[in-house]
Motif scaffolding. Structure first.
Motif, mmCIF file in Angstrom:
data_model
loop_
_atom_site.group_PDB
_atom_site.id
_atom_site.type_symbol
_atom_site.label_atom_id
_atom_site.label_comp_id
_atom_site.label_asym_id
_atom_site.label_seq_id
_atom_site.Cartn_x
_atom_site.Cartn_y
_atom_site.Cartn_z
ATOM 1 N N LEU A 71 4.130 -1.673 -10.793
ATOM 2 C CA LEU A 71 3.473 -1.495 -9.496
ATOM 3 C C LEU A 71 4.327 -2.036 -8.349
ATOM 4 O O LEU A 71 4.345 -1.468 -7.252
ATOM 5 C CB LEU A 71 2.095 -2.167 -9.488
ATOM 6 C CG LEU A 71 0.998 -1.443 -10.266
ATOM 7 C CD1 LEU A 71 -0.289 -2.273 -10.285
ATOM 8 C CD2 LEU A 71 0.744 -0.065 -9.667
ATOM 9 N N VAL A 72 5.035 -3.119 -8.592
ATOM 10 C CA VAL A 72 5.926 -3.676 -7.569
ATOM 11 C C VAL A 72 7.105 -2.730 -7.355
ATOM 12 O O VAL A 72 7.497 -2.451 -6.221
ATOM 13 C CB VAL A 72 6.401 -5.091 -7.959
ATOM 14 C CG1 VAL A 72 7.456 -5.604 -6.985
ATOM 15 C CG2 VAL A 72 5.216 -6.047 -8.024
ATOM 16 N N CYS A 73 7.664 -2.212 -8.438
ATOM 17 C CA CYS A 73 8.766 -1.242 -8.332
ATOM 18 C C CYS A 73 8.322 0.004 -7.571
ATOM 19 O O CYS A 73 9.062 0.539 -6.743
ATOM 20 C CB CYS A 73 9.286 -0.867 -9.716
ATOM 21 S SG CYS A 73 10.127 -2.221 -10.564
ATOM 22 N N ARG A 74 7.100 0.454 -7.822
ATOM 23 C CA ARG A 74 6.574 1.634 -7.129
ATOM 24 C C ARG A 74 6.397 1.351 -5.639
ATOM 25 O O ARG A 74 6.742 2.183 -4.790
ATOM 26 C CB ARG A 74 5.246 2.080 -7.739
ATOM 27 C CG ARG A 74 4.618 3.272 -6.997
ATOM 28 C CD ARG A 74 3.446 3.884 -7.741
ATOM 29 N NE ARG A 74 3.841 4.447 -9.020
ATOM 30 C CZ ARG A 74 4.493 5.609 -9.170
ATOM 31 N NH1 ARG A 74 4.821 6.322 -8.114
ATOM 32 N NH2 ARG A 74 4.813 6.035 -10.366
ATOM 33 N N ALA A 75 5.870 0.197 -5.304
ATOM 34 C CA ALA A 75 5.686 -0.161 -3.885
ATOM 35 C C ALA A 75 7.045 -0.231 -3.191
ATOM 36 O O ALA A 75 7.201 0.259 -2.061
ATOM 37 C CB ALA A 75 4.941 -1.488 -3.774
ATOM 38 N N TRP A 76 8.019 -0.825 -3.837
ATOM 39 C CA TRP A 76 9.356 -0.902 -3.249
ATOM 40 C C TRP A 76 9.931 0.499 -3.051
ATOM 41 O O TRP A 76 10.490 0.805 -1.994
ATOM 42 C CB TRP A 76 10.286 -1.740 -4.120
ATOM 43 C CG TRP A 76 11.590 -1.954 -3.439
ATOM 44 C CD1 TRP A 76 11.891 -2.937 -2.555
ATOM 45 C CD2 TRP A 76 12.752 -1.142 -3.553
ATOM 46 N NE1 TRP A 76 13.183 -2.781 -2.108
ATOM 47 C CE2 TRP A 76 13.734 -1.681 -2.711
ATOM 48 C CE3 TRP A 76 13.053 0.010 -4.284
ATOM 49 C CZ2 TRP A 76 14.997 -1.116 -2.583
ATOM 50 C CZ3 TRP A 76 14.319 0.563 -4.149
ATOM 51 C CH2 TRP A 76 15.269 -0.008 -3.314
ATOM 52 N N ALA A 77 9.804 1.350 -4.064
ATOM 53 C CA ALA A 77 10.340 2.716 -3.976
ATOM 54 C C ALA A 77 9.672 3.488 -2.840
ATOM 55 O O ALA A 77 10.343 4.207 -2.088
ATOM 56 C CB ALA A 77 10.161 3.446 -5.305
ATOM 57 N N ALA A 78 8.371 3.334 -2.708
ATOM 58 C CA ALA A 78 7.645 4.047 -1.655
ATOM 59 C C ALA A 78 8.148 3.635 -0.273
ATOM 60 O O ALA A 78 8.309 4.482 0.616
ATOM 61 C CB ALA A 78 6.137 3.793 -1.783
ATOM 62 N N ARG A 79 8.416 2.351 -0.074
ATOM 63 C CA ARG A 79 8.919 1.889 1.221
ATOM 64 C C ARG A 79 10.381 2.289 1.411
ATOM 65 O O ARG A 79 10.788 2.669 2.510
ATOM 66 C CB ARG A 79 8.770 0.376 1.340
ATOM 67 C CG ARG A 79 7.317 -0.086 1.339
ATOM 68 C CD ARG A 79 6.518 0.509 2.430
ATOM 69 N NE ARG A 79 6.682 -0.259 3.629
ATOM 70 C CZ ARG A 79 6.203 0.074 4.801
ATOM 71 N NH1 ARG A 79 5.496 1.165 4.934
ATOM 72 N NH2 ARG A 79 6.403 -0.673 5.835
ATOM 73 N N ALA A 80 11.165 2.216 0.337
ATOM 74 C CA ALA A 80 12.589 2.559 0.428
ATOM 75 C C ALA A 80 12.786 4.027 0.770
ATOM 76 O O ALA A 80 13.776 4.391 1.404
ATOM 77 C CB ALA A 80 13.303 2.201 -0.873
#
Length: 172
Positions: A71-80
């Motif tokens: 979930l943290v990786c997904r949140a980072w990817a969404a912002r990136a």
């Protein structure tokens, strides 16, 4: 409204975001203005972007080897995925162009990773002489536009955007 500790790229981005949302920000920086050397300035100035959130999430999760929740990786990817547009909206004038992809191309989702560099031209050298910076390995990028500029220009662009916002104050 918000106090930010540290004035590097993350501190600048946080302050700009606060201002975007209508708030005020105070950045507290332990270094003096005359000797301020954030890690961003010493970096190569490359920016990692994302072209597909799902694939990038798979890649980042595999890179993390279970140490960072998906979930943290997904949140980072969404912002990136929004990063290049975010930089453009803040008039950083970095003239970013794609120079490569994922560090680990064998991992699932690696094709979702884009690496950007600033287009050539003379970097913003701040108070340091170009001779000293070139001797230390920094490039102006004048002879080869693919080489781009360094983290010095990246931080200069961010700090210029911060300075243009009356809602942001830096306390050295």
């Amino acid at each position: 409204d918000v106090i930010i500790v540290g004035y590097g790229a993350a501190g600048a981005a946080a302050a700009l975001t606060v201002a975007d949302l209508g708030g005020s920000a105070l950045i507290l920086e332990k270094q003096s203005h005359d000797h301020h050397t954030p890690n961003t300035m010493m970096s190569g100035g490359l920016i990692m972007g994302i072209n597909d959130v799902d694939m990038a999430t798979a890649y980042l999760t595999e890179c993390a080897a279970g140490m960072i929740p998906e979930l943290v990786c997904r949140a980072w990817a969404a912002r990136a995925k929004q990063l290049v547009d975010w930089l453009d909206r803040h008039e950083t004038e970095l003239n970013l162009h794609r120079v490569g992809g994922a560090e680990h191309p064998d991992l699932a989702g690696s094709e979702a990773i884009d690496v950007y560099a600033q287009s050539g031209g003379t970097p913003h050298l701040g108070d340091q002489s170009s001779t000293a910076l070139l001797a230390a390995g920094f490039t102006t990028g004048r002879s080869d536009p693919r080489r781009g500029r360094t983290g010095i220009a990246l931080f200069k662009a961010l700090s210029t955007a911060v300075a243009a916002r009356s809602q942001i104050r830096v306390e050295w």
